[in-house]
Design a protein around this motif. Structure first.
Motif, PDB file in Angstrom:
ATOM      1  N   LEU A 132      35.732  37.076  39.354  1.00 24.80           N
ATOM      2  CA  LEU A 132      35.409  37.150  40.778  1.00 24.80           C
ATOM      3  C   LEU A 132      34.877  38.512  41.197  1.00 24.80           C
ATOM      4  O   LEU A 132      34.644  38.747  42.381  1.00 24.80           O
ATOM      5  CB  LEU A 132      36.654  36.826  41.606  1.00 24.80           C
ATOM      6  CG  LEU A 132      37.283  35.462  41.335  1.00 24.80           C
ATOM      7  CD1 LEU A 132      38.573  35.314  42.129  1.00 24.80           C
ATOM      8  CD2 LEU A 132      36.314  34.346  41.672  1.00 24.80           C
ATOM      9  N   SER A 133      34.667  39.395  40.247  1.00 29.28           N
ATOM     10  CA  SER A 133      34.293  40.756  40.607  1.00 29.28           C
ATOM     11  C   SER A 133      32.906  41.116  40.114  1.00 29.28           C
ATOM     12  O   SER A 133      32.321  40.439  39.270  1.00 29.28           O
ATOM     13  CB  SER A 133      35.305  41.746  40.014  1.00 29.28           C
ATOM     14  OG  SER A 133      35.308  41.646  38.602  1.00 29.28           O
ATOM     15  N   GLY A 134      32.365  42.174  40.658  1.00 27.35           N
ATOM     16  CA  GLY A 134      31.123  42.765  40.172  1.00 27.35           C
ATOM     17  C   GLY A 134      29.911  41.887  40.353  1.00 27.35           C
ATOM     18  O   GLY A 134      29.827  41.047  41.239  1.00 27.35           O
ATOM     19  N   ALA A 146      30.002  37.784  40.594  1.00 27.19           N
ATOM     20  CA  ALA A 146      30.238  37.149  41.881  1.00 27.19           C
ATOM     21  C   ALA A 146      29.009  37.266  42.779  1.00 27.19           C
ATOM     22  O   ALA A 146      28.680  36.334  43.507  1.00 27.19           O
ATOM     23  CB  ALA A 146      31.454  37.784  42.559  1.00 27.19           C
ATOM     24  N   LYS A 147      28.322  38.422  42.732  1.00 24.65           N
ATOM     25  CA  LYS A 147      27.148  38.610  43.573  1.00 24.65           C
ATOM     26  C   LYS A 147      26.038  37.627  43.203  1.00 24.65           C
ATOM     27  O   LYS A 147      25.391  37.034  44.057  1.00 24.65           O
ATOM     28  CB  LYS A 147      26.636  40.043  43.438  1.00 24.65           C
ATOM     29  CG  LYS A 147      27.590  41.096  44.002  1.00 24.65           C
ATOM     30  CD  LYS A 147      27.031  42.485  43.788  1.00 24.65           C
ATOM     31  CE  LYS A 147      28.000  43.553  44.275  1.00 24.65           C
ATOM     32  NZ  LYS A 147      27.487  44.900  44.026  1.00 24.65           N
ATOM     33  N   PRO A 184      40.751  37.668  37.684  1.00 24.72           N
ATOM     34  CA  PRO A 184      39.974  38.477  38.639  1.00 24.72           C
ATOM     35  C   PRO A 184      38.640  38.960  38.093  1.00 24.72           C
ATOM     36  O   PRO A 184      37.718  39.223  38.866  1.00 24.72           O
ATOM     37  CB  PRO A 184      40.909  39.650  38.955  1.00 24.72           C
ATOM     38  CG  PRO A 184      41.909  39.673  37.834  1.00 24.72           C
ATOM     39  CD  PRO A 184      42.074  38.253  37.408  1.00 24.72           C
ATOM     40  N   GLN A 185      38.525  39.046  36.754  1.00 29.90           N
ATOM     41  CA  GLN A 185      37.255  39.483  36.186  1.00 29.90           C
ATOM     42  C   GLN A 185      36.137  38.501  36.490  1.00 29.90           C
ATOM     43  O   GLN A 185      34.953  38.869  36.485  1.00 29.90           O
ATOM     44  CB  GLN A 185      37.382  39.680  34.673  1.00 29.90           C
ATOM     45  CG  GLN A 185      37.673  38.423  33.866  1.00 29.90           C
ATOM     46  CD  GLN A 185      39.161  38.130  33.741  1.00 29.90           C
ATOM     47  OE1 GLN A 185      39.924  38.459  34.641  1.00 29.90           O
ATOM     48  NE2 GLN A 185      39.555  37.541  32.627  1.00 29.90           N
TER      49      GLN A 185
END
Length: 210
Positions: A181-183, A186-187, A178-179
């Motif tokens: 796909l986050s923060g 991902a943006k 998940p790290q």
């Protein structure tokens, strides 16, 4: 599958030595095409988009096929930024191709996202079966992949054998991290997937869906 705009975007790089079959792998996976007469090496970066569902959830893959020639290596490194997964390709009928993998994996780990998925693919399986001579045994290749904590499979773009497996396996592993796909990671990946002229490289793009 959800609408294209709502799908999570994953950036996948396909790297490896020149002549390993990177472009053939991508062309067969995305367009279901194989050109036995084509021997033109990729210049700079090629780019395709593919929709893929894993465990019932849809994703949009931005797949970058990078040139294997040494003179384009410096152009390719900027494309590692924000990559969720890196598929490292070699030719199972060419031992020199296999022996170059250490360098490619080191480059990927130095330039790709932290915790990016690394996956090894042996191409041109059709050349060694039936009756062909392997330059790299399956056991040796699997052992090397395990030593690198990487997944592994062998494919043939000519016969379509296992052609989807690397991408399904890589996405399956990415979603377990998940790290990735986050923060801001991902943006950044979602907001600039089509910046194909970074570093001055040449590129082409196309869209395909499964």
């Amino acid at each position: 599958m959800a609408s294209e705009d709502s799908l999570p975007v994953l950036k996948i790089l396909v790297i490896g030595p020149s002549g390993a079959g990177k472009s053939s792998l991508l062309l067969r996976y995305c367009d279901d095409q194989f050109d036995p007469e084509s021997s033109t090496a990729t210049i700079g970066i090629d780019f395709k988009t593919k929709k893929l569902a894993v465990h019932g959830k849809g994703y949009r893959l931005n797949i970058f096929d990078t040139a294997g020639q040494e003179r384009y290596r410096t152009l390719s490194t900027s494309y590692y930024r924000g990559a969720h997964g890196v598929i490292v390709v070699y030719d199972i009928s060419n031992r020199k191709s296999f022996l170059s993998l250490d360098r490619w994996i080191e480059e990927a780990r130095s330039n790709a996202s932290e915790n990016a998925v690394i996956y090894l693919v042996g191409t041109k399986l059709d050349k060694v079966a039936p009756g062909g001579t392997r330059a790299v045994s399956l056991e040796e290749a699997k052992a090397f992949a395990a030593s690198q904590e990487a997944g592994y499979c062998e494919v043939s773009a000519k016969t379509r054998t296992n052609i989807k497996q690397p991408f399904v396996d890589v996405v399956g592993e990415i979603v377990q991290r998940p790290q990735l796909l986050s923060g801001e990671l991902a943006k950044r990946t979602a907001s600039s997937p089509l910046d194909l002229n970074a570093g001055g490289s040449q590129a082409s793009s196309s869209y395909c869906s499964c």
